[in-house]
Design an enzyme around this catalytic site. Sequence first.
Site, mmCIF file in Angstrom:
data_model
loop_
_atom_site.group_PDB
_atom_site.id
_atom_site.type_symbol
_atom_site.label_atom_id
_atom_site.label_comp_id
_atom_site.label_asym_id
_atom_site.label_seq_id
_atom_site.Cartn_x
_atom_site.Cartn_y
_atom_site.Cartn_z
ATOM 1 N N HIS A 46 -3.522 -5.172 0.049
ATOM 2 C CA HIS A 46 -3.097 -5.743 1.330
ATOM 3 C C HIS A 46 -3.200 -7.269 1.280
ATOM 4 O O HIS A 46 -4.196 -7.849 1.724
ATOM 5 C CB HIS A 46 -3.959 -5.194 2.466
ATOM 6 C CG HIS A 46 -3.681 -3.769 2.804
ATOM 7 N ND1 HIS A 46 -2.738 -3.404 3.745
ATOM 8 C CD2 HIS A 46 -4.195 -2.616 2.308
ATOM 9 C CE1 HIS A 46 -2.697 -2.077 3.823
ATOM 10 N NE2 HIS A 46 -3.568 -1.578 2.955
ATOM 11 N N GLU A 52 -1.844 -9.433 3.076
ATOM 12 C CA GLU A 52 -1.799 -10.071 4.395
ATOM 13 C C GLU A 52 -3.165 -10.507 4.884
ATOM 14 O O GLU A 52 -3.272 -11.434 5.705
ATOM 15 C CB GLU A 52 -1.145 -9.134 5.422
ATOM 16 C CG GLU A 52 -1.905 -7.871 5.766
ATOM 17 C CD GLU A 52 -1.573 -6.683 4.892
ATOM 18 O OE1 GLU A 52 -1.764 -5.534 5.339
ATOM 19 O OE2 GLU A 52 -1.132 -6.899 3.751
ATOM 20 N N CYS A 95 0.840 -1.200 0.000
ATOM 21 C CA CYS A 95 0.000 0.000 0.000
ATOM 22 C C CYS A 95 0.878 1.255 0.000
ATOM 23 O O CYS A 95 1.481 1.581 -1.013
ATOM 24 C CB CYS A 95 -0.969 -0.042 1.172
ATOM 25 S SG CYS A 95 -2.348 1.128 1.012
#
Length: 563
Positions: A530, A532, A393
């Site tokens: 993102h 994750e 990001c």
Amino acid sequence: MTKFVFVTGGVVSSLGKGIAAASLAAILESRGLKVTLIKLDPYLNVDPGTMSPFQHGEVFVTEDGAETDLDLGHYERFITTRMKRSNNFTSGQIYKNVLEKERRGDYLGKTVQVIPHVTNEIQEFVKRGAGIGSHSGDDAKFGVGEPVDVAIVEIGGTVGDIESLPFLEAVRQLSLKMGPTNTAFVHLTYVPFIAAAGELKTKPTQHTVQKMREIGIQPDVLLCRADRPIPDEEREKISLFTNVALHGVISVWDADTIYKVPRMLHEQGLDEMICMKLQLLTKPANLSRWDRLVKEVEHPRREITIAMAGKYTELSDSYKSLNEALRHAGIQHHAKVNIEYVDSETLTPETAGELSKFDAILVPGGFGKRGIEGKIVAAQYAREHGIPYLGICLGMQVATIEYARHKAGLAGANSTEFEPDGPHPVIALIDEWQDADGSIQKRDANSDLGGTMRLGAQSSDVKAGTLAHEIYGDVVTERHRHRYEANQKYLQRLQDAGLVISAITQREKLTEMVELPRSVHPWYVGVQFHPEFKSTPWDGHPLFSSYIAAALEHHAALQKEAA
């Protein structure tokens, strides 16, 4: 019929209600039940999207674009059910919806009160999260979860807090309506060890249960947190004074990995008690994959250290999903991943040499100007010294800014977020995009901060022959949370200077991934999304797996040089 388990907490906060709830869900899922989890947050914010990471920790983003509590990240990592907007709601959402109904006249002139209007609204939100729709306009507005066998509802805050009272009253009423065989209450409490006295103290637990009983709730199970196993003598004392059966007083001691908690709870019979209370006939629990996971965590074959350059380094919860994703990737490679936080506010060209000892460098997401130049220094050092780099990001944006300044000849390049009138705004505000559902979103500099970012799952095309294509294939679909993007006016200039735009959206031509060619750098990638949020301990995530593989190679090269 859907059964409900309500998880509450007492004495102090941060005891691990989210981990306890997720662990119970994982055990029940291993017994063949379809399970979901719902998080109720008593704060008045509509969602955590505008809250400081120091106050709240990470904001977890769901596939459908909801900004939610970080506990939903634990939920997704522990069970197979994917969380949605309907799995998390706050007092702010509840009161906002009640007041909107009052303005429309939905209450037909009645005096609007906490009981019954707010408590009824809470119950409707809970039922929607469990897949029980009300066939009203709110179903479409807030979404309805998939039907499940068991819904585990975690109530944030601590019993005794003023903010939590409407939620506790609402679930008390819901349990009364549904009957004793369809609801269960699990209360997480704290049993402190007083070093001066050399003993565990049960009085705080007695008092928190007393407070619950005053509200009208009798816990079925107590999960007693302590830094050590609680002896039977203390458990008997707790049972006597709380009116909870002895086998329902469960010791939950500190563990060196959260992945041990499901086995800890199962061996003390938590899932069996819940199934008996809810009259659920299931197959026996099978936690073998959790045992294999713990074995991998405890017996790594290699070890590496990642530098994470950010500004929220004082609170690791700010990067909870990211930390877990790195560890998941380590598990895939039989390696222990150590994460060392580097405060980007202290990172300068003069101090950048301290990054040389790390096996890889990562710049995570974030907002605001503070610490931004330090992050740019980290990206530059990784690029110039061949250290594997992952920018997420904002981390992709600073890599773009750094490359523009030092390789594309764009002196003073910056983001309009940090320098609105800079000479080269290589990062700028997105003013229009298309969401996954086909709707067109438009924003400008005057839009509200809350709920106005590009959120949720978005797809883009991946350029053939790139590292991104090796990782993702032709299309990448990941979750987003941002309002700034690479400025299209500068993309050609950056590409001419050697930066590879490896993933881009079809309609808006928004840059989703950048990288350097392998001939220039072994592993240098920035992503606007993102990744994750989609990593699990079982499968990891392909991007993080590739990143950790590169870090292991760099570590081996450093060791060879030192030998």
